[in-house]
Write a protein that holds these residues in place. Sequence first.
Motif, PDB file in Angstrom:
ATOM      1  N   MET A   1       1.268  -0.891   0.297  1.00 23.34           N
ATOM      2  CA  MET A   1      -0.115  -0.703   0.020  1.00 23.34           C
ATOM      3  C   MET A   1       0.799   1.268  -0.193  1.00 23.34           C
ATOM      4  O   MET A   1       0.956   2.516  -0.615  1.00 23.34           O
ATOM      5  CB  MET A   1      -1.149   0.183   1.120  1.00 23.34           C
ATOM      6  CG  MET A   1      -2.291  -0.960   0.737  1.00 23.34           C
ATOM      7  SD  MET A   1      -3.580  -0.762   1.901  1.00 23.34           S
ATOM      8  CE  MET A   1      -2.895  -1.010   3.306  1.00 23.34           C
TER       9      MET A   1
ATOM     10  N   ASN B   1      -8.310   4.405  -0.661  1.00 22.16           N
ATOM     11  CA  ASN B   1      -9.125   3.962  -1.792  1.00 22.16           C
ATOM     12  C   ASN B   1      -8.810   4.801  -3.231  1.00 22.16           C
ATOM     13  O   ASN B   1      -8.498   3.939  -4.045  1.00 22.16           O
ATOM     14  CB  ASN B   1     -10.786   4.039  -1.511  1.00 22.16           C
ATOM     15  CG  ASN B   1     -11.323   3.144  -2.360  1.00 22.16           C
ATOM     16  OD1 ASN B   1     -10.759   2.418  -2.874  1.00 22.16           O
ATOM     17  ND2 ASN B   1     -12.544   4.036  -2.976  1.00 22.16           N
TER      18      ASN B   1
ATOM     19  N   GLU C   1      -6.255  -6.024  -6.441  1.00 25.21           N
ATOM     20  CA  GLU C   1      -7.365  -5.088  -6.619  1.00 25.21           C
ATOM     21  C   GLU C   1      -8.024  -6.644  -5.585  1.00 25.21           C
ATOM     22  O   GLU C   1      -8.792  -6.052  -4.909  1.00 25.21           O
ATOM     23  CB  GLU C   1      -7.999  -5.581  -7.617  1.00 25.21           C
ATOM     24  CG  GLU C   1      -9.292  -5.153  -7.908  1.00 25.21           C
ATOM     25  CD  GLU C   1      -9.472  -3.518  -7.453  1.00 25.21           C
ATOM     26  OE1 GLU C   1     -10.696  -3.363  -6.953  1.00 25.21           O
ATOM     27  OE2 GLU C   1      -8.745  -2.805  -7.896  1.00 25.21           O
TER      28      GLU C   1
ATOM     29  N   ARG D   1      -7.412  -4.254  -2.081  1.00 23.23           N
ATOM     30  CA  ARG D   1      -7.568  -3.343  -2.012  1.00 23.23           C
ATOM     31  C   ARG D   1      -9.243  -3.174  -1.990  1.00 23.23           C
ATOM     32  O   ARG D   1      -9.939  -2.645  -0.914  1.00 23.23           O
ATOM     33  CB  ARG D   1      -7.448  -2.274  -3.165  1.00 23.23           C
ATOM     34  CG  ARG D   1      -8.241  -0.707  -2.678  1.00 23.23           C
ATOM     35  CD  ARG D   1      -8.842  -0.133  -4.478  1.00 23.23           C
ATOM     36  NE  ARG D   1      -9.653  -0.417  -4.761  1.00 23.23           N
ATOM     37  CZ  ARG D   1     -10.901  -0.744  -5.005  1.00 23.23           C
ATOM     38  NH1 ARG D   1     -11.225   0.074  -4.013  1.00 23.23           N
ATOM     39  NH2 ARG D   1     -11.608  -1.362  -5.580  1.00 23.23           N
ATOM     40  N   GLN D   2     -10.325  -4.117  -2.561  1.00 23.83           N
ATOM     41  CA  GLN D   2     -11.449  -5.055  -2.170  1.00 23.83           C
ATOM     42  C   GLN D   2     -11.701  -5.043  -0.636  1.00 23.83           C
ATOM     43  O   GLN D   2     -12.812  -4.389  -0.337  1.00 23.83           O
ATOM     44  CB  GLN D   2     -11.708  -6.029  -3.155  1.00 23.83           C
ATOM     45  CG  GLN D   2     -12.436  -4.847  -4.652  1.00 23.83           C
ATOM     46  CD  GLN D   2     -12.100  -6.573  -5.362  1.00 23.83           C
ATOM     47  OE1 GLN D   2     -12.410  -7.425  -5.361  1.00 23.83           O
ATOM     48  NE2 GLN D   2     -12.839  -5.941  -6.385  1.00 23.83           N
TER      49      GLN D   2
ATOM     50  N   LEU E   1      -5.240   4.033  -4.315  1.00 21.31           N
ATOM     51  CA  LEU E   1      -5.200   2.403  -5.069  1.00 21.31           C
ATOM     52  C   LEU E   1      -6.257   2.403  -6.376  1.00 21.31           C
ATOM     53  O   LEU E   1      -5.130   1.529  -6.920  1.00 21.31           O
ATOM     54  CB  LEU E   1      -5.272   1.893  -3.669  1.00 21.31           C
ATOM     55  CG  LEU E   1      -4.425   1.716  -2.477  1.00 21.31           C
ATOM     56  CD1 LEU E   1      -5.636   0.658  -1.325  1.00 21.31           C
ATOM     57  CD2 LEU E   1      -3.594   1.337  -2.770  1.00 21.31           C
TER      58      LEU E   1
END
Length: 112
Positions: free
Chosen positions: A4, A64, A92, A95-96, A67
């Motif tokens: 991140m 968010n 992804e 991130r989700q 990302l």
Amino acid sequence: VSVMDSAVMGYLAYLCQAVPPSQKRDTRIRLLQSVRLRLSLVLLHNTPANACIPLTDSEIQALNCALVGFVKLVRQTIPPSQERDETLQIFERLRQELVMHLALTPHPSERE
């Protein structure tokens, strides 16, 4: 956390170099710099993986967006390959999971 942090760092570079100055951009940069500071403290102190990182709602939304923006930048700048696509799929999913965990509202581009 390091993934991140790297994504935020890359997105910050994009914001600083490619987005014209505005109050919105400058606010997002400040928020993301604050997020990076917290992430770097976690990395520096070898904080356990399940430790909480206190972020404000604004910082969470900025994270968010960073990302989502990072994934878009990679898709635009790195030629398609199996490795790129697999890496972005993993990113992804991360991130989700973050979105689900933090109960974020979807990024505007995800509402379509």
